[in-house]
Motif scaffolding. Sequence first.
Motif, short mmCIF file in Angstrom:
data_model
loop_
_atom_site.label_atom_id
_atom_site.label_comp_id
_atom_site.label_asym_id
_atom_site.label_seq_id
_atom_site.Cartn_x
_atom_site.Cartn_y
_atom_site.Cartn_z
N ASP A 141 0.82 -1.21 0.00
CA ASP A 141 0.00 0.00 0.00
C ASP A 141 0.85 1.26 0.00
O ASP A 141 0.44 2.31 -0.50
N SER A 145 0.38 4.00 -2.87
CA SER A 145 0.05 5.37 -2.47
C SER A 145 1.05 6.36 -3.05
O SER A 145 0.69 7.43 -3.54
N ARG A 149 0.49 9.52 -6.08
CA ARG A 149 0.98 10.91 -6.03
C ARG A 149 1.91 11.21 -7.21
O ARG A 149 1.88 12.30 -7.78
N GLU A 172 -2.50 5.92 4.37
CA GLU A 172 -1.72 6.35 3.21
C GLU A 172 -2.54 6.28 1.93
O GLU A 172 -2.47 7.19 1.09
N GLU A 173 -3.32 5.23 1.75
CA GLU A 173 -4.15 5.09 0.55
C GLU A 173 -5.23 6.16 0.50
O GLU A 173 -5.46 6.78 -0.56
N SER A 175 -5.20 9.07 1.91
CA SER A 175 -4.59 10.37 1.69
C SER A 175 -4.16 10.55 0.23
O SER A 175 -4.35 11.62 -0.37
N ALA A 176 -3.59 9.49 -0.36
CA ALA A 176 -3.13 9.60 -1.75
C ALA A 176 -4.32 9.77 -2.70
O ALA A 176 -4.26 10.58 -3.64
N PRO A 204 -7.61 -0.51 -2.71
CA PRO A 204 -8.22 0.78 -2.37
C PRO A 204 -9.53 1.08 -3.12
O PRO A 204 -9.97 2.23 -3.10
#
Length: 482
Positions: A141, A145, A149, A172-173, A175-176, A204
């Motif tokens: 992940d 992620s 980005r 992290e996923e 947020s990305a 995700p």
Amino acid sequence: MTVNVGAFRPAAACLLVGLLVLGAAQPAVAAPRRAEQWYVDELRIEQAHKLSTGRGVVVAVIDSGVNANHPDLKGQVLPGGRSDGGSGDGRADAQGHGTHMAGIIAATNASSDGVDGIAPGAKILPIRLDDSAEDDAPYDDVLVSRGIRMAVDGGAKVINISLGKPSAVTPEEVSAIQYALDHDVVVVVAAGNTANGSVKVDAPASVPGVIAVTGTTRGGRFWSGSVQGPEAVVAAPGDDIYNAGRDNGYGWGDGTSDSTAIVSGVAALIRSKYPNLDAPNVINRIIRTARDAGPAGRDPQYGFGLIDPVTALSANVPPVSANPLLDPAAVTSPAPAQSADAAEEFDVTQHGDRGGPTDQQVMVVVIGVAVVVVLLLGLVVFLIWNRRRYRREAALAAEVPDHLLDQEPPGGYGPPGGYGPPTGYPPPPGAGYAPPSGYPPPAGYAPPSGGYPPPSGYAPPGYGPPGGAPPPPPPPGSGNRS
């Protein structure tokens, strides 16, 4: 954790050993490759290409890399990157999975017997996760992620994630993906395959705001190998999907990975056709033009319905001000903008690709030019023929022998025998005509100077004055001199 990828079946059993193209071995299949792409016909992709080809849109493929040298992907793959920090720009693929996804999205059918992509005008931005050449490489992940980005920063307007894991999403996923949504990017993610142990929509794909894609078979039936769940957004073909593969070859793929690539291609078509639409409205157009299947409305198998590229490119869809997948009202009430029957009646001439003239417009121009050329050629041929005909006739006239031409005798032609001039007709110049024997001169006709010689045996009658009158005196000077 396992990678959520389609079972990429070996193509070797269906390939013939064979052709060398530019020094690279190219396997050939027993049947034409394009004929294997049943989903292209079922989705009416050729008709969709009259509306858009995806020109000007960059689609990121976060996967095992993409083989930029594949014959049907040459010129389509941009320099990308590697989220694992390794060297390279993502344009290599030891596994073949990423190349397969890229081919589904943007293959150009450039080889002698190639395959078609959903959006052949789009460009691929490869984000390679690692060096693994195995289909069951673990899902990371953090790398995914980071790859999201990188794709956003690389200019992608659509991100294809044909992988996942059967576990909860990580911060992290989330947020990305939020980073991508905030930057006006459409994120398309595979829902997952039961063969990989998934029983619900994978991460995700389960992150709100993304297009989670389930799989179907020929005819639009739900594919038994696809997971299902309330997060499902749309369904697309995922069974026996034939396209590019590893080692410059071709092969079949089964799974929601393939379904996801198809939807990513459709998103590229929409973004090219409607360049002013933001990501929420692209998503809205996809879900509101999907053909409802299964239970009425949104359901766990098909989501809002079967992807419909032609309707998505041609229907009148009311705009939205936010991502409908984040709006509860939009989720519970999809309100399709146009029925499937109405979509059949659209006029492609009203929806040309914004990137240039449509195929119909080009055809009209070509036909017009051809007609003008034919007319000009016809005129040139006629002028050449007419000139040659004139020259032939002139040559024939010049070649008539002199002895066949009438020659005028010296002094002109004499009158025919027994001919006399008509009454009142002046004699010809010179001596004139001599009257025929015994022919008296016509009335009023003066004999020529010196008169006519008397005919043989002729004597003039005696002459005397009438009535015994005395003869007139002789004219002066007529007598003898004394």
